[in-house]
Design an enzyme around this catalytic site. Structure first.
Site, PDB file in Angstrom:
ATOM      1  CG  HIS A  74       3.325  -6.276  -0.174  1.00  0.00           C
ATOM      2  ND1 HIS A  74       1.955  -6.334  -0.247  1.00  0.00           N
ATOM      3  CD2 HIS A  74       3.598  -5.329   0.750  1.00  0.00           C
ATOM      4  CE1 HIS A  74       1.430  -5.472   0.593  1.00  0.00           C
ATOM      5  NE2 HIS A  74       2.400  -4.847   1.214  1.00  0.00           N
ATOM      6  CG  ASP A 119       0.465  -8.871  -2.065  1.00  0.00           C
ATOM      7  OD1 ASP A 119       1.418  -9.501  -1.566  1.00  0.00           O
ATOM      8  OD2 ASP A 119       0.237  -7.664  -1.839  1.00  0.00           O
ATOM      9  N   GLY A 212       1.312  -0.095   6.648  1.00  0.00           N
ATOM     10  CA  GLY A 212       1.399  -0.767   7.943  1.00  0.00           C
ATOM     11  C   GLY A 212       0.217  -1.694   8.194  1.00  0.00           C
ATOM     12  CB  SER A 214       0.696  -4.284   3.965  1.00  0.00           C
ATOM     13  OG  SER A 214       0.506  -3.392   2.923  1.00  0.00           O
ATOM     14  N   GLY A 215      -1.095  -6.900   4.588  1.00  0.00           N
ATOM     15  CA  GLY A 215      -1.065  -8.276   5.076  1.00  0.00           C
ATOM     16  C   GLY A 215      -2.228  -8.595   5.998  1.00  0.00           C
TER      17      GLY A 215
HETATM   18  C1  4AZ Z   1       0.753   0.025   1.924  1.00  0.00           C
HETATM   19  O1  4AZ Z   1       1.621   0.745   1.463  1.00  0.00           O
HETATM   20  C2  4AZ Z   1      -0.656   0.300   1.576  1.00  0.00           C
HETATM   21  N1  4AZ Z   1      -5.072   2.346   0.803  1.00  0.00           N
HETATM   22  C3  4AZ Z   1      -1.642  -0.511   2.084  1.00  0.00           C
HETATM   23  C4  4AZ Z   1      -2.954  -0.259   1.775  1.00  0.00           C
HETATM   24  C5  4AZ Z   1      -3.264   0.784   0.961  1.00  0.00           C
HETATM   25  C6  4AZ Z   1      -2.297   1.606   0.440  1.00  0.00           C
HETATM   26  C7  4AZ Z   1      -0.974   1.352   0.750  1.00  0.00           C
HETATM   27  C8  4AZ Z   1      -4.696   1.006   0.617  1.00  0.00           C
HETATM   28  O2  4AZ Z   1       1.036  -0.922   2.646  1.00  0.00           O
END
Ligand code: 4AZ
Length: 260
Positions: A74, A119, A212, A214-215
């Site tokens: 994503h 993902d 932020g 993420s990944g």
């Molecule tokens: C996001 O939006 C996101 N609490 C990443 C991790 C989590 C929630 C949202 C986990 O990138």
């Protein structure tokens, strides 16, 4: 990833995700992984920051060999390799270490933005990067650790869910505990059957990954166990962070590291 509840918040704060970490804003506060603490890249030398040309951080990633970064699908969907830079070997996302261009990218063709299954994606760096004290390749987990295993998640993502609009410059870390997907999908937690077998959860009260992050890496026993993927908000009671499960996705990662 934003889901259901998150979508409402997303509407409320407008195009926030697109400007994370760059836009000056009236609610400016320090941000970080929720409930975490300052750490150093030397303690987590596999962590990288994915950035736009402008230098804004948009996702985390993990270095797995001299020229390959694992991240979330994503983070890559709709993006061009030529518009992504990777910063390695720096505690701060905005300066230091190495900033390297990306030659190509791929993500799992079974990735679904609806279910968030599979993902996982890869970046091939335009340069080969040697290991140093601050840059190291991380091994991929072969098995998902049992529920209750301590793991560490790191990143430059948001410190809280509401009104945290700037990102921390210093890498943050937090310890969370593995919850295998079936248990994560059970009545003990709040997700139910939307947690699937390509996912693994990690939970601790008031501690979590957030936007932020993420990944980025979830690491246990010096192995990459998860890739920060999604959650309902961040650090809410009985709503674990959900990660792409590296052990399940390992064969794809290895195959496409060669094909990339
Ligand atoms: C996001 O939006 C996101 N609490 C990443 C991790 C989590 C929630 C949202 C986990 O990138």
């Amino acid at each position: 990833m934003f889901r259901v509840v998150a979508i409402l918040v997303c509407l409320a704060v407008g195009a926030w995700a697109g400007t994370i970490g760059v836009a000056p804003n009236p609610f400016e506060r320090e941000g970080r992984i929720v409930g975490g603490e300052d750490t150093t890249i030397r303690a987590h030398p596999y962590q990288v920051s994915l950035q736009k040309k402008s230098g804004s951080h948009f996702c985390g990633g993990s270095l797995i060999n001299h020229n390959t970064v694992v991240t979330a699908a994503h983070c890559l969907q709709g993006q061009k390799a030529s518009k992504i830079w990777v910063r390695l070997g720096s505690t701060t996302y905005n300066e230091g270490g190495l900033r390297v261009a990306v030659e190509s990218l791929i993500y799992n063709d079974k990735y679904s933005s609806q279910t968030l299954q599979y993902d996982v994606g890869l970046l091939r760096l335009a340069e080969s990067v040697a290991e140093t004290e601050d840059i190291r390749y991380i091994e991929l987990a072969k098995e998902t650790p049992p529920t209750g295993t301590a793991a560490v998640v790191t990143g430059w993502g948001s410190k809280c869910y509401f009104w945290c609009m700037t990102l921390p410059k210093v890498l943050q870390s937090v310890v969370v505990y593995i919850v295998q997907w079936k248990e994560c999908a059970s009545d003990t937690y709040k997700y139910g059957d939307i947690v699937l077998d390509t996912m693994v959860c990690a939970y601790e009260k008031k501690k979590d990954a957030c936007q932020g992050d993420s990944g980025g890496p979830l690491v246990a026993n010096n192995q990459l166990v998860g890739i920060v993927s999604w959650g309902y908000g961040c650090a809410q009671t009985l709503t674990p962070g959900v990660y792409a499960d590296v052990a399940t996705l390992r064969d794809w990662i290895i195959e496409y590291t060669e094909k990339l």
